[in-house]
Scaffold this motif. Structure first.
Motif, PDB file in Angstrom:
ATOM      1  N   VAL A 109      -6.175  -2.098  -5.755  1.00 51.27           N
ATOM      2  CA  VAL A 109      -5.617  -1.954  -4.411  1.00 51.27           C
ATOM      3  C   VAL A 109      -5.894  -3.206  -3.593  1.00 51.27           C
ATOM      4  O   VAL A 109      -5.004  -3.789  -2.961  1.00 51.27           O
ATOM      5  CB  VAL A 109      -6.205  -0.717  -3.693  1.00 51.27           C
ATOM      6  CG1 VAL A 109      -5.799  -0.708  -2.230  1.00 51.27           C
ATOM      7  CG2 VAL A 109      -5.730   0.564  -4.361  1.00 51.27           C
ATOM      8  N   PHE A 121     -12.819   0.303   3.479  1.00 45.13           N
ATOM      9  CA  PHE A 121     -12.591   1.704   3.811  1.00 45.13           C
ATOM     10  C   PHE A 121     -13.942   2.417   3.865  1.00 45.13           C
ATOM     11  O   PHE A 121     -14.850   2.065   3.104  1.00 45.13           O
ATOM     12  CB  PHE A 121     -11.760   2.419   2.733  1.00 45.13           C
ATOM     13  CG  PHE A 121     -10.321   2.043   2.669  1.00 45.13           C
ATOM     14  CD1 PHE A 121      -9.399   2.589   3.541  1.00 45.13           C
ATOM     15  CD2 PHE A 121      -9.871   1.152   1.706  1.00 45.13           C
ATOM     16  CE1 PHE A 121      -8.054   2.258   3.467  1.00 45.13           C
ATOM     17  CE2 PHE A 121      -8.532   0.803   1.625  1.00 45.13           C
ATOM     18  CZ  PHE A 121      -7.626   1.367   2.512  1.00 45.13           C
ATOM     19  N   ASN A 149     -12.931   7.804   2.261  1.00 45.53           N
ATOM     20  CA  ASN A 149     -11.505   7.519   2.329  1.00 45.53           C
ATOM     21  C   ASN A 149     -11.024   6.750   1.113  1.00 45.53           C
ATOM     22  O   ASN A 149      -9.873   6.896   0.690  1.00 45.53           O
ATOM     23  CB  ASN A 149     -11.179   6.723   3.591  1.00 45.53           C
ATOM     24  CG  ASN A 149     -11.218   7.580   4.841  1.00 45.53           C
ATOM     25  OD1 ASN A 149     -11.326   8.798   4.763  1.00 45.53           O
ATOM     26  ND2 ASN A 149     -11.129   6.950   5.990  1.00 45.53           N
ATOM     27  N   SER A 150     -11.875   5.908   0.554  1.00 41.55           N
ATOM     28  CA  SER A 150     -11.457   5.150  -0.623  1.00 41.55           C
ATOM     29  C   SER A 150     -11.170   6.086  -1.792  1.00 41.55           C
ATOM     30  O   SER A 150     -10.267   5.847  -2.590  1.00 41.55           O
ATOM     31  CB  SER A 150     -12.529   4.119  -1.009  1.00 41.55           C
ATOM     32  OG  SER A 150     -13.689   4.746  -1.504  1.00 41.55           O
ATOM     33  N   LEU A 208       0.829  -1.202   0.000  1.00 41.69           N
ATOM     34  CA  LEU A 208       0.000   0.000   0.000  1.00 41.69           C
ATOM     35  C   LEU A 208       0.863   1.250   0.000  1.00 41.69           C
ATOM     36  O   LEU A 208       0.550   2.241  -0.674  1.00 41.69           O
ATOM     37  CB  LEU A 208      -0.923  -0.004   1.213  1.00 41.69           C
ATOM     38  CG  LEU A 208      -1.893   1.165   1.334  1.00 41.69           C
ATOM     39  CD1 LEU A 208      -2.815   1.238   0.118  1.00 41.69           C
ATOM     40  CD2 LEU A 208      -2.717   1.053   2.607  1.00 41.69           C
ATOM     41  N   THR A 239       0.714   4.251  -2.948  1.00 44.86           N
ATOM     42  CA  THR A 239       0.266   5.601  -2.631  1.00 44.86           C
ATOM     43  C   THR A 239       1.397   6.589  -2.358  1.00 44.86           C
ATOM     44  O   THR A 239       1.153   7.780  -2.203  1.00 44.86           O
ATOM     45  CB  THR A 239      -0.639   5.578  -1.386  1.00 44.86           C
ATOM     46  OG1 THR A 239       0.117   5.056  -0.273  1.00 44.86           O
ATOM     47  CG2 THR A 239      -1.858   4.687  -1.618  1.00 44.86           C
ATOM     48  N   ILE A 241      -5.992   8.412   6.740  1.00 40.99           N
ATOM     49  CA  ILE A 241      -6.931   7.472   6.136  1.00 40.99           C
ATOM     50  C   ILE A 241      -6.791   6.146   6.854  1.00 40.99           C
ATOM     51  O   ILE A 241      -5.684   5.651   7.036  1.00 40.99           O
ATOM     52  CB  ILE A 241      -6.649   7.286   4.631  1.00 40.99           C
ATOM     53  CG1 ILE A 241      -6.852   8.608   3.893  1.00 40.99           C
ATOM     54  CG2 ILE A 241      -7.527   6.203   4.037  1.00 40.99           C
ATOM     55  CD1 ILE A 241      -6.407   8.577   2.451  1.00 40.99           C
ATOM     56  N   LEU A 293      -2.863   5.534   6.504  1.00 35.80           N
ATOM     57  CA  LEU A 293      -1.983   6.352   5.688  1.00 35.80           C
ATOM     58  C   LEU A 293      -1.706   7.611   6.490  1.00 35.80           C
ATOM     59  O   LEU A 293      -2.567   8.462   6.652  1.00 35.80           O
ATOM     60  CB  LEU A 293      -2.632   6.683   4.339  1.00 35.80           C
ATOM     61  CG  LEU A 293      -2.520   5.592   3.272  1.00 35.80           C
ATOM     62  CD1 LEU A 293      -3.470   4.451   3.590  1.00 35.80           C
ATOM     63  CD2 LEU A 293      -2.842   6.151   1.896  1.00 35.80           C
ATOM     64  N   VAL A 333      -7.693   7.304  -1.310  1.00 37.81           N
ATOM     65  CA  VAL A 333      -6.708   6.294  -1.685  1.00 37.81           C
ATOM     66  C   VAL A 333      -6.498   6.286  -3.189  1.00 37.81           C
ATOM     67  O   VAL A 333      -5.362   6.245  -3.693  1.00 37.81           O
ATOM     68  CB  VAL A 333      -7.155   4.893  -1.202  1.00 37.81           C
ATOM     69  CG1 VAL A 333      -6.225   3.819  -1.753  1.00 37.81           C
ATOM     70  CG2 VAL A 333      -7.172   4.827   0.314  1.00 37.81           C
TER      71      VAL A 333
END
Length: 203
Positions: A115, A82, A86-87, A28, A32, A174, A169, A90
């Protein structure tokens, strides 16, 4: 199943998933370009109804989920979840911070499925390696809705095993989580795999 597992076996199960999620967190982070924090996995054995209450106590969050069915000596469904808002963030981080919101709405499903595919497969790879198991995974499925809708295919089970692992994150605050849902027979098979894992470690 937790009644049958002793403390050492539970620790071993948590450690296996801890390593798997460590690899997932690294994946992840690469996707990101953000530092990713993760919590130590926490095991919960709950009824589907209690699981829904645990994952969203107020039952009012619109959630984005990527789920993947897997089969092997133990089978079940893995979920990356999520909150929907929030998704989108991402996906924005994957595509670059300048990606406009109107474009995100069109590609969110494919991007989030990717993801989920990368993160869940990272977990499966280390679990298979450490427990000497083989898994056949179906293609990931994207969905949105309330937690009861997301868990609905598992509602026929008397209990589900949730391995709760929170991924954060750091720079964007997130947070999502992974859950592995197993039926009763698969919980027994997983217990056997953990026993074998420990016997090999001690040998």
């Amino acid at each position: 199943m937790t009644d049958e597992m002793n403390a050492l076996e539970l620790d071993a199960l948590q450690e296996v998933f801890n390593v798997g999620v460590g690899r997932a967190a690294a994946s992840l982070s690469m996707l990101t370009n953000e530092p990713v924090s993760m919590s130590v996995p926490v095991i919960h054995i709950l009824s589907p109804q209690r699981a829904a209450e645990f994952l969203d106590p107020r039952h009012d969050q619109n959630l984005t989920s990527v789920s993947q069915h897997f089969n092997g000596s133990f089978s079940g469904r893995a979920l990356l979840i999520f909150p929907s808002i929030n998704s989108l963030e991402v996906v924005r981080l994957m595509l670059g911070s300048d990606a406009p919101a109107e474009q995100l709405s069109e590609i969110e499903q494919d991007a989030m499925s990717e993801v989920g595919n990368i993160i869940l497969n990272a977990c499966f790879a280390i679990i298979a390696e450490m427990l000497n198991e083989r898994f056949k995974c179906q293609l990931p499925t994207f969905s949105t809705g309330y937690i009861s809708d997301i868990l609905k295919p598992s509602m026929s089970e008397k209990q589900v095993l949730i391995l709760q692992i929170r991924l954060g994150l750091e720079n964007h605050k997130i947070e999502g989580f992974l859950a592995f849902l197993l039926g009763n027979e698969s919980q027994t098979s997983l217990h056997k795999a953990i026993k074998l894992f420990l016997s090999n470690v001690e040998a």
